[in-house]
Design an enzyme around this catalytic site. Structure first.
Site, PDB file in Angstrom:
ATOM      1  N   LYS A  25       0.819  -1.204   0.000  1.00  0.00           N
ATOM      2  CA  LYS A  25       0.000   0.000   0.000  1.00  0.00           C
ATOM      3  C   LYS A  25       0.865   1.271   0.000  1.00  0.00           C
ATOM      4  O   LYS A  25       2.048   1.226   0.310  1.00  0.00           O
ATOM      5  CB  LYS A  25      -0.959  -0.015   1.202  1.00  0.00           C
ATOM      6  CG  LYS A  25      -1.857  -1.259   1.264  1.00  0.00           C
ATOM      7  CD  LYS A  25      -2.645  -1.482  -0.017  1.00  0.00           C
ATOM      8  CE  LYS A  25      -3.849  -2.392   0.102  1.00  0.00           C
ATOM      9  NZ  LYS A  25      -3.651  -3.811   0.342  1.00  0.00           N
TER      10      LYS A  25
HETATM   11  C1  LIG Z   1      -5.039  -4.594   0.887  1.00  0.00           C
HETATM   12  C2  LIG Z   1      -6.496  -4.612   0.766  1.00  0.00           C
HETATM   13  C3  LIG Z   1      -7.334  -5.102   1.784  1.00  0.00           C
HETATM   14  C4  LIG Z   1      -6.868  -5.860   2.986  1.00  0.00           C
HETATM   15  O1  LIG Z   1      -5.845  -5.345   3.681  1.00  0.00           O
HETATM   16  P1  LIG Z   1      -4.815  -6.289   4.472  1.00  0.00           P
HETATM   17  O2  LIG Z   1      -4.037  -5.287   5.248  1.00  0.00           O
HETATM   18  O3  LIG Z   1      -4.013  -7.031   3.473  1.00  0.00           O
HETATM   19  O4  LIG Z   1      -5.605  -7.194   5.352  1.00  0.00           O
HETATM   20  C5  LIG Z   1      -8.698  -4.980   1.624  1.00  0.00           C
HETATM   21  N1  LIG Z   1      -9.246  -4.422   0.540  1.00  0.00           N
HETATM   22  C6  LIG Z   1      -8.482  -3.961  -0.459  1.00  0.00           C
HETATM   23  C7  LIG Z   1      -9.147  -3.336  -1.626  1.00  0.00           C
HETATM   24  C8  LIG Z   1      -7.091  -4.051  -0.389  1.00  0.00           C
HETATM   25  O5  LIG Z   1      -6.361  -3.606  -1.411  1.00  0.00           O
END
Ligand SMILES: *Cc1c(COP(=O)(O)O)cnc(C)c1O
Length: 386
Positions: A185
Protein backbone atom coordinates in the site's frame (compact mmCIF):
# COMPACT_ATOMS: atom_id res chain seq x y z
CA UNK A 1 16.28 -13.30 -20.34
CA UNK A 2 17.01 -9.59 -20.15
CA UNK A 3 20.25 -8.32 -18.66
CA UNK A 4 18.35 -5.29 -17.34
CA UNK A 5 17.32 -5.31 -13.66
CA UNK A 6 13.94 -6.89 -12.86
CA UNK A 7 11.19 -4.35 -12.12
CA UNK A 8 8.60 -5.81 -9.68
CA UNK A 9 5.02 -4.51 -9.95
CA UNK A 10 5.52 -2.86 -6.57
CA UNK A 11 8.08 -2.57 -3.79
CA UNK A 12 7.86 -0.79 -0.41
CA UNK A 13 10.29 2.04 0.45
CA UNK A 14 11.75 2.09 3.96
CA UNK A 15 14.55 4.57 4.62
CA UNK A 16 17.45 4.31 7.09
CA UNK A 17 15.65 6.54 9.63
CA UNK A 18 12.74 4.09 9.67
CA UNK A 19 15.07 1.13 10.13
CA UNK A 20 16.85 2.94 13.00
CA UNK A 21 13.50 3.78 14.63
CA UNK A 22 12.48 0.11 14.53
CA UNK A 23 15.77 -0.75 16.26
CA UNK A 24 15.02 1.79 18.98
CA UNK A 25 11.58 0.29 19.65
CA UNK A 26 13.06 -3.20 19.82
CA UNK A 27 15.67 -2.01 22.36
CA UNK A 28 13.15 0.01 24.40
CA UNK A 29 11.62 -2.92 26.26
CA UNK A 30 8.09 -2.11 25.01
CA UNK A 31 7.49 -3.73 21.63
CA UNK A 32 3.76 -4.42 21.35
CA UNK A 33 0.91 -1.85 21.48
CA UNK A 34 2.13 1.11 23.56
CA UNK A 35 3.39 4.68 23.25
CA UNK A 36 4.28 4.52 19.53
CA UNK A 37 0.81 3.21 18.70
CA UNK A 38 -0.77 6.06 20.69
CA UNK A 39 1.43 8.56 18.85
CA UNK A 40 0.63 7.04 15.44
CA UNK A 41 -3.11 7.12 16.17
CA UNK A 42 -3.07 10.74 17.30
CA UNK A 43 -0.94 11.75 14.29
CA UNK A 44 -3.38 9.97 11.98
CA UNK A 45 -6.32 11.64 13.73
CA UNK A 46 -4.71 15.04 13.09
CA UNK A 47 -4.10 14.04 9.45
CA UNK A 48 -7.80 13.22 9.09
CA UNK A 49 -8.96 16.57 10.46
CA UNK A 50 -9.43 15.50 14.09
CA UNK A 51 -11.67 12.46 13.53
CA UNK A 52 -11.02 9.55 15.94
CA UNK A 53 -8.68 6.88 14.50
CA UNK A 54 -7.82 3.42 15.78
CA UNK A 55 -5.22 1.04 14.32
CA UNK A 56 -5.45 -2.71 13.84
CA UNK A 57 -3.19 -5.61 12.90
CA UNK A 58 -4.15 -5.48 9.21
CA UNK A 59 -6.73 -4.06 6.81
CA UNK A 60 -8.84 -7.20 6.94
CA UNK A 61 -9.21 -6.97 10.74
CA UNK A 62 -9.97 -3.26 10.33
CA UNK A 63 -12.90 -3.95 8.00
CA UNK A 64 -14.19 -6.82 10.14
CA UNK A 65 -14.22 -4.54 13.17
CA UNK A 66 -15.94 -1.79 11.15
CA UNK A 67 -18.76 -4.27 10.43
CA UNK A 68 -18.90 -5.28 14.10
CA UNK A 69 -19.00 -1.65 15.24
CA UNK A 70 -21.88 -1.03 12.81
CA UNK A 71 -23.67 -4.03 14.35
CA UNK A 72 -23.79 -5.96 11.08
CA UNK A 73 -24.20 -9.73 11.35
CA UNK A 74 -26.40 -12.72 10.59
CA UNK A 75 -29.26 -12.00 8.22
CA UNK A 76 -27.88 -8.63 7.07
CA UNK A 77 -26.90 -7.73 3.52
CA UNK A 78 -23.94 -5.56 2.53
CA UNK A 79 -23.63 -4.14 -0.98
CA UNK A 80 -20.14 -4.23 -2.47
CA UNK A 81 -18.08 -4.65 -5.66
CA UNK A 82 -16.94 -7.93 -7.24
CA UNK A 83 -13.61 -6.37 -8.33
CA UNK A 84 -11.60 -6.15 -5.11
CA UNK A 85 -9.15 -8.06 -2.99
CA UNK A 86 -11.20 -10.99 -1.68
CA UNK A 87 -10.85 -9.64 1.88
CA UNK A 88 -13.68 -7.18 1.16
CA UNK A 89 -16.22 -9.96 0.63
CA UNK A 90 -14.64 -12.41 3.07
CA UNK A 91 -15.14 -10.09 6.06
CA UNK A 92 -18.82 -9.72 5.19
CA UNK A 93 -19.22 -13.50 5.18
CA UNK A 94 -17.05 -13.66 8.30
CA UNK A 95 -19.52 -11.70 10.44
CA UNK A 96 -22.38 -13.87 9.12
CA UNK A 97 -23.77 -11.33 6.66
CA UNK A 98 -24.35 -11.69 2.93
CA UNK A 99 -22.35 -9.79 0.30
CA UNK A 100 -24.46 -8.43 -2.55
CA UNK A 101 -22.32 -7.76 -5.60
CA UNK A 102 -23.22 -4.82 -7.83
CA UNK A 103 -21.50 -4.50 -11.21
CA UNK A 104 -18.71 -2.00 -11.79
CA UNK A 105 -18.33 1.04 -14.00
CA UNK A 106 -16.14 0.18 -17.03
CA UNK A 107 -14.23 3.47 -16.84
CA UNK A 108 -13.54 3.88 -13.10
CA UNK A 109 -13.60 0.11 -12.44
CA UNK A 110 -15.32 0.92 -9.14
CA UNK A 111 -18.85 -0.08 -8.07
CA UNK A 112 -21.44 1.45 -10.43
CA UNK A 113 -23.40 3.64 -8.02
CA UNK A 114 -26.26 4.03 -10.49
CA UNK A 115 -26.95 0.30 -9.98
CA UNK A 116 -26.86 0.31 -6.16
CA UNK A 117 -30.45 1.39 -5.43
CA UNK A 118 -31.86 -1.57 -7.38
CA UNK A 119 -29.86 -3.95 -5.14
CA UNK A 120 -31.21 -2.55 -1.85
CA UNK A 121 -33.65 -4.80 0.06
CA UNK A 122 -35.17 -4.57 3.57
CA UNK A 123 -32.14 -6.60 4.76
CA UNK A 124 -29.54 -4.15 3.41
CA UNK A 125 -27.56 -2.54 6.22
CA UNK A 126 -24.49 -1.06 4.56
CA UNK A 127 -22.67 -0.19 1.37
CA UNK A 128 -18.99 -1.12 1.17
CA UNK A 129 -17.39 0.62 -1.82
CA UNK A 130 -13.77 -0.04 -2.78
CA UNK A 131 -11.53 2.66 -4.25
CA UNK A 132 -9.64 0.52 -6.76
CA UNK A 133 -6.10 1.74 -7.42
CA UNK A 134 -6.88 4.66 -5.09
CA UNK A 135 -9.58 6.29 -7.23
CA UNK A 136 -12.56 7.20 -5.03
CA UNK A 137 -16.19 6.82 -6.12
CA UNK A 138 -18.45 9.87 -6.40
CA UNK A 139 -18.78 10.57 -2.68
CA UNK A 140 -21.76 12.92 -3.07
CA UNK A 141 -23.71 10.23 -4.90
CA UNK A 142 -22.58 7.49 -2.47
CA UNK A 143 -23.69 9.37 0.64
CA UNK A 144 -26.93 10.53 -0.98
CA UNK A 145 -27.89 6.88 -1.55
CA UNK A 146 -26.86 5.92 1.99
CA UNK A 147 -28.86 8.77 3.52
CA UNK A 148 -31.94 8.07 1.43
CA UNK A 149 -32.00 4.40 2.48
CA UNK A 150 -30.65 4.89 6.02
CA UNK A 151 -27.57 2.71 5.41
CA UNK A 152 -24.13 2.71 7.00
CA UNK A 153 -21.15 3.18 4.70
CA UNK A 154 -17.95 1.25 5.33
CA UNK A 155 -15.41 2.62 2.87
CA UNK A 156 -12.81 0.04 1.87
CA UNK A 157 -10.19 2.71 1.34
CA UNK A 158 -7.37 0.15 1.71
CA UNK A 159 -5.76 1.49 -1.48
CA UNK A 160 -6.75 5.14 -1.04
CA UNK A 161 -4.45 6.60 1.60
CA UNK A 162 -3.64 10.09 0.28
CA UNK A 163 -6.54 10.16 -2.20
CA UNK A 164 -9.00 13.05 -2.21
CA UNK A 165 -12.56 14.02 -3.02
CA UNK A 166 -13.23 17.68 -3.95
CA UNK A 167 -10.06 18.77 -2.14
CA UNK A 168 -10.79 16.79 1.05
CA UNK A 169 -8.77 13.75 2.07
CA UNK A 170 -10.45 10.37 1.84
CA UNK A 171 -10.87 9.52 5.53
CA UNK A 172 -11.42 13.15 6.55
CA UNK A 173 -15.05 12.83 5.42
CA UNK A 174 -17.65 10.08 5.43
CA UNK A 175 -18.85 7.34 7.78
CA UNK A 176 -16.49 4.46 8.74
CA UNK A 177 -13.35 4.62 6.58
CA UNK A 178 -10.97 1.66 6.54
CA UNK A 179 -7.33 1.74 5.39
CA UNK A 180 -4.69 -0.96 5.00
CA UNK A 181 -0.98 -0.49 5.69
CA UNK A 182 0.03 -3.79 4.09
CA UNK A 183 3.43 -3.84 2.38
CA UNK A 184 2.12 -2.95 -1.10
CA UNK A 185 0.00 0.00 0.00
CA UNK A 186 1.00 3.67 -0.48
CA UNK A 187 1.71 3.96 3.26
CA UNK A 188 2.95 0.77 4.85
CA UNK A 189 3.58 -0.47 8.39
CA UNK A 190 4.55 -3.89 6.88
CA UNK A 191 1.13 -5.13 8.00
CA UNK A 192 -1.53 -2.95 9.62
CA UNK A 193 -4.62 -0.87 9.11
CA UNK A 194 -6.70 1.91 10.60
CA UNK A 195 -10.34 2.87 10.91
CA UNK A 196 -11.61 6.45 11.00
CA UNK A 197 -14.77 7.14 13.05
CA UNK A 198 -17.28 9.91 13.53
CA UNK A 199 -17.58 9.51 17.29
CA UNK A 200 -15.59 8.37 20.27
CA UNK A 201 -18.18 5.78 21.36
CA UNK A 202 -17.61 3.73 18.22
CA UNK A 203 -13.82 4.15 18.54
CA UNK A 204 -14.03 2.80 22.12
CA UNK A 205 -16.14 -0.13 20.97
CA UNK A 206 -13.54 -0.89 18.26
CA UNK A 207 -10.82 -0.88 20.95
CA UNK A 208 -12.74 -3.63 22.74
CA UNK A 209 -13.22 -5.68 19.56
CA UNK A 210 -9.50 -5.52 18.81
CA UNK A 211 -8.48 -6.91 22.21
CA UNK A 212 -10.72 -9.70 23.51
CA UNK A 213 -13.61 -7.37 24.36
CA UNK A 214 -11.64 -6.12 27.35
CA UNK A 215 -12.14 -2.99 29.43
CA UNK A 216 -10.00 -2.08 32.44
CA UNK A 217 -10.83 0.01 35.50
CA UNK A 218 -8.67 0.98 38.43
CA UNK A 219 -5.30 -0.70 38.94
CA UNK A 220 -6.63 -4.26 38.95
CA UNK A 221 -10.12 -4.19 37.41
CA UNK A 222 -11.00 -6.07 34.22
CA UNK A 223 -14.22 -6.90 32.46
CA UNK A 224 -15.24 -8.50 29.17
CA UNK A 225 -18.72 -7.70 27.87
CA UNK A 226 -18.41 -8.37 24.11
CA UNK A 227 -16.57 -11.04 22.14
CA UNK A 228 -13.37 -9.49 20.80
CA UNK A 229 -10.35 -10.88 18.98
CA UNK A 230 -6.60 -10.23 18.92
CA UNK A 231 -6.23 -7.56 16.27
CA UNK A 232 -4.00 -4.92 17.84
CA UNK A 233 -1.14 -3.15 16.03
CA UNK A 234 2.32 -3.29 17.62
CA UNK A 235 4.65 -0.37 18.38
CA UNK A 236 7.14 -1.84 15.88
CA UNK A 237 4.57 -1.40 13.10
CA UNK A 238 3.36 1.96 14.45
CA UNK A 239 6.82 3.54 14.42
CA UNK A 240 7.22 2.51 10.77
CA UNK A 241 3.90 4.22 10.04
CA UNK A 242 5.03 7.43 11.74
CA UNK A 243 8.09 7.58 9.48
CA UNK A 244 6.09 6.65 6.36
CA UNK A 245 3.70 9.55 7.06
CA UNK A 246 6.64 11.99 6.93
CA UNK A 247 7.65 10.63 3.54
CA UNK A 248 4.15 10.46 2.12
CA UNK A 249 4.24 13.79 0.19
CA UNK A 250 7.47 12.73 -1.56
CA UNK A 251 6.04 9.26 -2.29
CA UNK A 252 2.89 10.88 -3.70
CA UNK A 253 4.82 13.27 -5.95
CA UNK A 254 6.82 10.42 -7.38
CA UNK A 255 3.75 8.24 -8.01
CA UNK A 256 1.93 11.11 -9.71
CA UNK A 257 4.96 11.88 -11.87
CA UNK A 258 5.28 8.23 -12.94
CA UNK A 259 1.54 7.98 -13.74
CA UNK A 260 1.76 11.07 -15.99
CA UNK A 261 4.75 9.53 -17.70
CA UNK A 262 2.77 6.31 -18.31
CA UNK A 263 0.01 8.19 -20.17
CA UNK A 264 2.53 10.07 -22.33
CA UNK A 265 4.84 7.20 -23.10
CA UNK A 266 2.15 4.57 -23.77
CA UNK A 267 0.36 6.89 -26.23
CA UNK A 268 3.58 7.83 -27.99
CA UNK A 269 4.76 4.25 -28.12
CA UNK A 270 1.44 2.94 -29.52
CA UNK A 271 1.71 5.47 -32.34
CA UNK A 272 5.31 4.75 -33.18
CA UNK A 273 4.68 0.99 -33.04
CA UNK A 274 1.66 1.38 -35.34
CA UNK A 275 -0.83 -0.24 -32.96
CA UNK A 276 -3.16 2.72 -32.36
CA UNK A 277 -6.11 0.58 -33.49
CA UNK A 278 -5.66 -1.73 -30.49
CA UNK A 279 -8.11 -0.85 -27.72
CA UNK A 280 -5.72 -0.79 -24.79
CA UNK A 281 -7.77 0.94 -22.07
CA UNK A 282 -5.86 3.27 -19.74
CA UNK A 283 -7.14 4.32 -16.28
CA UNK A 284 -9.14 7.55 -15.84
CA UNK A 285 -6.69 10.47 -16.12
CA UNK A 286 -7.62 11.80 -12.69
CA UNK A 287 -4.82 13.86 -11.18
CA UNK A 288 -6.93 15.63 -8.56
CA UNK A 289 -8.38 12.69 -6.59
CA UNK A 290 -6.29 9.55 -7.20
CA UNK A 291 -3.23 8.63 -5.14
CA UNK A 292 -2.04 6.41 -8.02
CA UNK A 293 -1.83 3.31 -5.88
CA UNK A 294 -1.66 1.30 -9.11
CA UNK A 295 -1.51 1.92 -12.86
CA UNK A 296 -3.84 -0.61 -14.48
CA UNK A 297 -4.58 -1.19 -18.14
CA UNK A 298 -7.28 -3.33 -19.75
CA UNK A 299 -5.61 -5.51 -22.39
CA UNK A 300 -7.26 -5.63 -25.84
CA UNK A 301 -7.57 -9.42 -25.63
CA UNK A 302 -10.32 -9.53 -28.28
CA UNK A 303 -7.77 -8.17 -30.74
CA UNK A 304 -4.92 -10.48 -29.69
CA UNK A 305 -4.24 -14.15 -30.34
CA UNK A 306 -2.83 -14.71 -26.83
CA UNK A 307 -4.30 -14.53 -23.33
CA UNK A 308 -3.31 -12.36 -20.37
CA UNK A 309 -1.11 -15.08 -18.88
CA UNK A 310 0.99 -15.11 -22.06
CA UNK A 311 1.37 -11.31 -22.03
CA UNK A 312 2.45 -11.48 -18.37
CA UNK A 313 4.93 -14.28 -19.08
CA UNK A 314 6.53 -12.38 -21.95
CA UNK A 315 6.77 -9.21 -19.84
CA UNK A 316 8.36 -11.27 -17.07
CA UNK A 317 10.91 -12.63 -19.56
CA UNK A 318 11.76 -9.01 -20.39
CA UNK A 319 12.34 -8.33 -16.67
CA UNK A 320 8.99 -6.69 -15.92
CA UNK A 321 6.71 -7.84 -13.11
CA UNK A 322 2.96 -7.34 -13.40
CA UNK A 323 -0.07 -8.22 -11.28
CA UNK A 324 -3.77 -9.00 -11.52
CA UNK A 325 -5.93 -6.81 -9.26
CA UNK A 326 -8.33 -8.52 -9.35
CA UNK A 327 -10.11 -11.54 -10.75
CA UNK A 328 -13.86 -11.28 -10.10
CA UNK A 329 -14.61 -12.50 -6.55
CA UNK A 330 -17.74 -14.39 -7.66
CA UNK A 331 -15.51 -16.61 -9.83
CA UNK A 332 -13.82 -18.12 -6.76
CA UNK A 333 -14.98 -21.61 -5.78
CA UNK A 334 -16.16 -20.53 -2.32
CA UNK A 335 -18.42 -17.89 -3.85
CA UNK A 336 -19.62 -20.10 -6.70
CA UNK A 337 -20.54 -22.74 -4.09
CA UNK A 338 -22.57 -20.08 -2.27
CA UNK A 339 -24.59 -19.60 -5.47
CA UNK A 340 -23.00 -16.42 -6.85
CA UNK A 341 -22.66 -16.16 -10.62
CA UNK A 342 -19.87 -14.36 -12.42
CA UNK A 343 -22.22 -13.69 -15.37
CA UNK A 344 -24.49 -11.53 -13.20
CA UNK A 345 -21.86 -8.76 -13.27
CA UNK A 346 -20.71 -8.77 -16.94
CA UNK A 347 -18.56 -5.63 -16.77
CA UNK A 348 -16.66 -7.05 -13.81
CA UNK A 349 -16.33 -10.39 -15.57
CA UNK A 350 -14.65 -8.74 -18.57
CA UNK A 351 -12.39 -6.45 -16.56
CA UNK A 352 -11.42 -9.20 -14.11
CA UNK A 353 -10.26 -11.22 -17.11
CA UNK A 354 -8.41 -8.43 -18.95
CA UNK A 355 -7.02 -6.07 -16.29
CA UNK A 356 -3.27 -5.87 -15.78
CA UNK A 357 -1.31 -3.92 -13.17
CA UNK A 358 1.92 -2.37 -14.46
CA UNK A 359 4.78 -1.51 -12.07
CA UNK A 360 4.30 1.72 -10.10
CA UNK A 361 6.11 2.53 -6.86
CA UNK A 362 8.16 5.48 -5.58
CA UNK A 363 11.51 3.67 -5.88
CA UNK A 364 11.18 3.11 -9.65
CA UNK A 365 14.09 4.40 -11.69
CA UNK A 366 13.84 7.07 -14.38
CA UNK A 367 13.49 5.27 -17.65
CA UNK A 368 11.60 2.31 -16.18
CA UNK A 369 8.25 3.57 -17.47
CA UNK A 370 9.63 3.88 -21.02
CA UNK A 371 11.07 0.40 -20.87
CA UNK A 372 7.75 -1.03 -19.64
CA UNK A 373 5.66 0.81 -22.27
CA UNK A 374 8.01 -0.27 -25.08
CA UNK A 375 7.97 -3.88 -23.93
CA UNK A 376 4.18 -3.94 -23.62
CA UNK A 377 3.64 -2.36 -27.04
CA UNK A 378 6.08 -4.73 -28.75
CA UNK A 379 4.26 -7.73 -27.21
CA UNK A 380 0.85 -6.36 -28.29
CA UNK A 381 2.14 -5.79 -31.81
CA UNK A 382 3.63 -9.27 -32.05
CA UNK A 383 0.35 -10.93 -31.03
CA UNK A 384 -2.28 -8.80 -32.75
CA UNK A 385 -4.82 -10.72 -34.82
CA UNK A 386 -4.59 -10.09 -38.54
C1 LIG B 1 -5.04 -4.59 0.89
C2 LIG B 1 -6.50 -4.61 0.77
C3 LIG B 1 -7.33 -5.10 1.78
C4 LIG B 1 -6.87 -5.86 2.99
O1 LIG B 1 -5.85 -5.34 3.68
P1 LIG B 1 -4.82 -6.29 4.47
O2 LIG B 1 -4.04 -5.29 5.25
O3 LIG B 1 -4.01 -7.03 3.47
O4 LIG B 1 -5.61 -7.19 5.35
C5 LIG B 1 -8.70 -4.98 1.62
N1 LIG B 1 -9.25 -4.42 0.54
C6 LIG B 1 -8.48 -3.96 -0.46
C7 LIG B 1 -9.15 -3.34 -1.63
C8 LIG B 1 -7.09 -4.05 -0.39
O5 LIG B 1 -6.36 -3.61 -1.41
Amino acid sequence: MSALPFIPFTRPSFDQETIDAVGEVLRSGWVTSGPKLAEFESTLSEYFGGRPVRCFANGTATMKIALQVAGIGTGDEVITTPISWVATANVILGVGAKPIFVDIDPITRNIDLSKVSAAITPKTRAIMPVYLAGLPVDMDQLYAIAKQHNLRVIEDAAQAFGSQWKGKKIGAIGDLVSFSFQANKNLSTVEGGCLVFNNLDEAKLAEKFRLQGLTRHGIDGMDVDVLGGKDNLTDVNAVIGLHQLKQLPAFQNRRTHLAREYFNVIRTEMKSTGIEDLKLELPPENFTDSNWHMFQVILPLDQLNVDRAQVMTELKDLGIGTGVHYPTITGFTLYKNLGYQIASTPVAERIGRMILTLPLFPGMADGDVSRIAQSLCSILKKHRKN
